[in-house]
Design an enzyme around this catalytic site. Structure first.
Site, short mmCIF file in Angstrom:
data_model
loop_
_atom_site.label_atom_id
_atom_site.label_comp_id
_atom_site.label_asym_id
_atom_site.label_seq_id
_atom_site.Cartn_x
_atom_site.Cartn_y
_atom_site.Cartn_z
CE LYS A 1 -14.81 -2.37 -122.91
NZ LYS A 1 -14.75 -3.77 -123.38
CG ASP B 1 -18.47 -3.33 -123.86
OD1 ASP B 1 -17.68 -4.28 -123.89
OD2 ASP B 1 -19.25 -3.14 -122.90
O1 2IT Z 1 -15.02 -6.65 -124.23
C1 2IT Z 1 -14.55 -6.71 -125.38
O2 2IT Z 1 -13.57 -7.43 -125.64
C2 2IT Z 1 -15.17 -5.90 -126.42
N1 2IT Z 1 -16.12 -5.19 -126.12
C3 2IT Z 1 -14.65 -5.93 -127.82
C4 2IT Z 1 -13.46 -5.05 -127.97
C5 2IT Z 1 -12.95 -4.91 -129.37
O3 2IT Z 1 -12.03 -4.08 -129.52
O4 2IT Z 1 -13.41 -5.56 -130.30
#
Ligand code: 2IT
Length: 449
Positions: A126, A166
């Site tokens: 993340k 996100d």
């Molecule tokens: O919280 C999540 O799973 C996302 N923001 C999507 C992450 C992604 O790599 O598609």
């Protein structure tokens, strides 16, 4: 709780006492793992849990950008590569004023278990920045994204770490980020990011996927209860991309989302956010940058309640889809008091731990955890990665069918994991256990890391 689990938890509480969101998610996950740890004494010997709560690495970098008036600003950028045991790190980027190490780490920890549940080969990661996109021009957003990627590009790659969107990062931002990555690397490696536009390797259904996936998961829960979605009322929160997808799929299946919320309050639409005009208006509200849900009430002549959350409204299903810690004990009591049977988390960690435990204890209430319910988003990112590496695109029907299958599998795996340890139909514990199992096995087989 088992002594080893307690020791790991105590260490995390002490070491991360200034990171409340991270401590919260670790407490939530570890509290489900007791029966597993009891059956696997070998995990303690290699300190598997101590390793799992420590990110493999975390980058912090300076992001300097120029606004339209020629003034310069400095933000902090982050990328947390939490766990890469089952695949390249994968997870979104969040641009929001409150982004800090605690929030990035809680999201990265959750992502590790969520990605494992999808059954696809994706590790947990993340990132993001404390940049506030509110009121910024397109050109400012572009310059910020370029500056952000100028620092990030050396740490990511299609087989290394694959960021996505996100909160505060959508298709526009992913486009700018990819453009800068391509400029710096001078290669067309579009598998480095997901959530891309269709013209350069994005996947059909990715924008809808989190919301659609949540409704597919809900449908599995309803089927388990011999119930059906038709005619149900749903309380959603937020009005972003995820809520939009829920409104669309719920309307298609004959249910109606009756509440939305924003920083200014919430709206209640007894007819539901069901027409194309209303559903599309969510996108307009988002792109206007006003960040106000009252605009919906003004436009469609429905009730707006300033400064309140939507959880006091009586509905069949509550799907908190706004942000972390939106539902506290006060809201949980309202939801239980209304006799709502289905509490289906959607946003990452939308419920405080005491509120979540309270809801789980309510007789007859079914609680589903966000890491399972919202996994359709990242799962479809995984499908986008597959299409990029095959250098072809699947039809919307193909992607949707895969998404549907993955969501059913997540529900069934979670239910089976809980059942295996004698916990009954406990979707919260089941998701934690099922997500943990695969990552634990991969870590054990790969030795010290
Ligand atoms: O919280 C999540 O799973 C996302 N923001 C999507 C992450 C992604 O790599 O598609």
């Amino acid at each position: 709780m088992n002594a080893y689990l307690n020791r790991v938890l105590d260490d995390v509480r002490t070491k991360h006492s200034n990171e409340p969101e991270f401590v919260q998610t670790v407490e939530e996950v570890l509290s489900s793992l007791e029966p597993v740890i009891d059956q696997h004494p070998e995990y303690e010997k290699v300190d598997l849990l101590g390793r799992m709560v420590e990110p493999e690495r975390m980058y912090t970098f300076r992001v300097t950008w120029e606004d339209d008036n020629g003034n310069w600003h400095t933000n902090t950028g982050y990328r947390c590569q939490f766990n890469g045991a089952i695949g390249p790190y994968k997870g979104g980027l969040r641009f929001q004023k409150n982004v800090c190490p605690s929030i990035i780490k809680f999201l990265g920890f959750e992502q590790t278990f969520k990605n494992s549940l999808t059954g696809l080969p994706m590790g947990g990661g993340k990132g993001g920045s404390d940049f506030d996109p509110a009121g910024k021009s397109d050109a400012e957003i572009m310059r910020f994204c370029q500056a952000f990627m100028s620092a990030l590009y050396r740490y990511i790659g299609p087989d290394v770490d694959v960021p996505a969107g996100d909160m505060g990062v959508g298709g526009r931002e992913i486009g700018f980020l990819f453009g800068q990555y391509r400029r710096l690397k001078a290669t067309f490696e579009n598998g480095v990011l997901t959530g891309k536009g269709l013209s350069y390797g994005g996947s059909l259904i990715r924008p809808e996927a989190t919301g659609y996936g949540a409704v597919y998961y809900l449908n599995e829960v309803l089927a388990h209860e011999n119930d059906s979605i038709e005619g149900k009322t749903i309380a959603c929160a937020g009005f972003g991309n995820v809520t939009w997808g829920i409104c669309k799929k719920a309307a298609e299946l004959g249910a109606k989302v009756v509440t939305l919320s924003g920083p200014d309050g919430y709206i209640y639409d007894p007819d539901g956010v069901v027409t194309e005009e209303k559903i599309n208006y969510l996108l307009e509200m988002r792109s206007s940058g006003r960040n106000r849900v009252q605009d919906y009430a003004d436009k469609f002549g429905v009730k707006f309640v300033a400064g309140e959350k939507p959880y006091g409204e009586k509905v069949d299903i509550v799907m908190p889809s706004a942000m972390q810690n939106d539902v506290h004990m006060e809201q949980a009591k309202q939801i239980a008091g209304n006799g709502t049977k289905y509490y289906i988390e959607v946003a990452n960690m939308p419920t405080t731990n005491d509120a979540l435990n309270f809801l789980r204890e309510q007789p007859g209430m079914i609680v589903a955890p966000s890491k399972a319910v919202n996994a359709g988003g990242v799962a479809t990112s995984g499908l986008e990665m597959s299409q990029n590496s095959e250098r072809l695109s699947w039809t919307a029907e193909e992607v949707d069918a895969q998404l549907h299958k993955i969501m059913k599998n997540i529900h069934d795996m979670s239910a089976a994991a809980a059942e295996k340890y004698g916990l009954g139909y406990d979707l919260v514990a089941g998701a934690n256990i099922a997500g943990f199992d695969k990552v634990a096995q991969a870590m054990m087989e790969q030795g010290a890391f």
